[in-house]
Design an enzyme around this catalytic site. Structure first.
Site, mmCIF file in Angstrom:
data_model
loop_
_atom_site.group_PDB
_atom_site.id
_atom_site.type_symbol
_atom_site.label_atom_id
_atom_site.label_comp_id
_atom_site.label_asym_id
_atom_site.label_seq_id
_atom_site.Cartn_x
_atom_site.Cartn_y
_atom_site.Cartn_z
ATOM 1 N N LYS A 182 0.870 -1.170 0.000
ATOM 2 C CA LYS A 182 0.000 0.000 0.000
ATOM 3 C C LYS A 182 0.908 1.221 0.000
ATOM 4 O O LYS A 182 1.746 1.378 0.899
ATOM 5 C CB LYS A 182 -0.879 -0.031 1.249
HETATM 6 P P1 FBP Z 1 -6.788 7.052 3.574
HETATM 7 O O1 FBP Z 1 -7.303 6.517 2.257
HETATM 8 O O2 FBP Z 1 -7.863 7.623 4.422
HETATM 9 O O3 FBP Z 1 -5.626 7.991 3.326
HETATM 10 O O4 FBP Z 1 -6.247 5.803 4.380
HETATM 11 C C1 FBP Z 1 -5.053 5.198 4.037
HETATM 12 C C2 FBP Z 1 -4.153 5.037 5.241
HETATM 13 O O5 FBP Z 1 -3.003 4.305 4.892
HETATM 14 C C3 FBP Z 1 -4.804 4.372 6.431
HETATM 15 O O6 FBP Z 1 -4.814 2.981 6.326
HETATM 16 C C4 FBP Z 1 -3.975 4.899 7.548
HETATM 17 O O7 FBP Z 1 -4.666 5.021 8.740
HETATM 18 C C5 FBP Z 1 -3.620 6.272 7.093
HETATM 19 O O8 FBP Z 1 -3.735 6.298 5.696
HETATM 20 C C6 FBP Z 1 -2.232 6.668 7.491
HETATM 21 O O9 FBP Z 1 -2.099 8.020 7.183
HETATM 22 P P2 FBP Z 1 -0.823 8.865 7.537
HETATM 23 O O10 FBP Z 1 -0.177 9.157 6.243
HETATM 24 O O11 FBP Z 1 -1.369 10.100 8.166
HETATM 25 O O12 FBP Z 1 0.044 8.073 8.459
#
Ligand code: FBP
Length: 266
Positions: A182
Site C-alpha cells: 500500500k
Molecule cells: P486514507 O485513504 O484515508 O488515506 O487511508 C489510508 C491510510 O493508509 C490508512 O490505512 C492509515 O490510517 C492512514 O492512511 C495513514 O495516514 P498517515 O499518512 O497520516 O500516516
C-alpha cells in the site's frame, strides 16, 4: 509455505483487482477524521457490505467487537501494528509503529491477510524491520497474505510522495516479502509507473489520502490502474464523502469493469 495461500488471495482479489476499505484511522489519526456518522464502525461496515469491497481493514479491537456485523461477509485485513498521533513531533522525526496484535491472534480473529506499516527510512527502521521479519514469517506459516503499508517517513525523508522515494518504499516491501504494497500516490501516472515497476510481483494498492474532489480521486484511481496497480485501499475519500455509495460504485466501475472516470460517474 513460501507464498500466500490461494485460498486467501482469491478472497482479496476479483479478476486480479482489489478494493479495500481502510478504517484504521481511529488509532492512527484519532477523532479529527470523524463526523457524526463515520465515527461509528457499523456505518463503515455497512458501506463495505453494500458495495463490492474485497477487504475491510481493522485493528484488532474493531475486529473483535464488530465481528457479528461483518464476519464471513467481507474479507478482513487485520493491521498488526499501529500507533496514535499524539506524540506528533517524535513521530515525524523518528516514526515507529509497534506490533499491537500477533499474527496468531489475527488468525483467531478470522483474518484473510495481515497489514503492517513500515516507515521506510526512519532513524529507528532497524527495530521495525526485526518486527516485520517476525510478522512476515509467521504469516507465511498460515499462508496469510502480508500487506505492507510502505510509508517512507522521518527526518531523512523530505518529501514522502517524491516518486523516487515512493518507488524505493515499494521496492523495500518487495525485498522484505510483502505480497501487497500500500503506497501513496506520486501525483502522476508517469511517475507512478516507476512504483509499480519497482514492486515487481508484489501487488500495488494506492492509498486515498486526504479527502479530495471526487473527479480528482477517481482520475488518480484510473491512472494507477493504467500503469499496473491492482487497486486501492482507501478510507477518507469514501467514508468522509456525503455519498459513500456513489464513490464506491464509481470505484467499482473503474477497478472491476475498467471504465473511464466519465463512464464511472454516469
Ligand atoms: P486514507 O485513504 O484515508 O488515506 O487511508 C489510508 C491510510 O493508509 C490508512 O490505512 C492509515 O490510517 C492512514 O492512511 C495513514 O495516514 P498517515 O499518512 O497520516 O500516516
Amino acid at each position: 509455505m513460501l507464498e500466500p495461500s490461494q485460498k486467501y488471495m482469491s478472497r482479496l482479489f476479483k479478476d486480479g483487482r482489489a478494493m479495500f476499505l481502510a478504517y484504521d484511522q481511529g488509532l492512527e489519526h484519532g477523532p479529527k477524521d470523524f463526523n457524526d456518522k463515520n465515527y461509528n464502525p457499523e456505518y463503515i461496515i455497512d458501506i463495505a457490505l453494500r458495495n463490492k469491497y474485497t477487504g475491510l481493514i481493522f485493528h484488532k479491537g474493531l475486529a473483535e467487537k464488530y465481528r457479528e456485523n461483518y464476519s464471513g461477509r467481507v474479507p478482513l485485513i487485520v493491521k498488526v501494528n499501529g500507533k496514535d498521533n499524539i506524540a506528533k513531533a517524535q513521530a515525524e522525526e523518528a516514526p515507529y509503529s509497534p506490533v499491537v496484535c500477533s499474527v496468531d491472534y489475527a488468525v483467531k480473529l478470522g483474518a484473510d491477510a495481515v497489514g503492517y506499516t513500515l516507515y521506510v527510512g526512519s532513524p529507528i527502521e532497524a527495530e521495525a524491520m526485526k518486527d516485520f521479519r517476525e510478522v512476515q514469517e509467521k504469516a507465511r506459516d498460515y499462508g496469510l497474505p502480508v500487506v505492507g503499508w510502505m510509508y517512507p517517513r522521518g527526518k531523512y525523508v523530505t518529501n514522502d510522495v517524491d516518486p523516487n522515494i515512493v518507488a524505493y518504499g515499494a521496492r523495500v516491501g518487495l525485498e522484505l516479502g510483502c505480497d501487497l504494497l500500500k503506497v501513496k500516490y506520486t501525483g502522476s501516472k508517469e511517475t507512478f509507473k516507476k512504483v509499480t515497476d519497482m514492486a515487481g510481483r508484489a501487488k500495488v494498492l494506492c492509498a486515498g489520502g486526504l479527502k479530495s474532489d471526487l473527479n480528482v480521486f477517481l482520475k488518480q484511481t484510473r491512472d494507477i490502474l493504467d500503469v499496473g496497480a491492482a487497486g486501492v485501499a482507501v478510507g477518507r475519500n469514501v467514508w468522509q464523502s456525503d455519498d459513500p455509495d456513489k464513490v464506491s460504485r464509481a470505484l467499482e466501475k473503474i477497478i472491476f469493469d475498467n471504465k473511464s472516470v466519465e463512464e464511472a460517474l454516469k
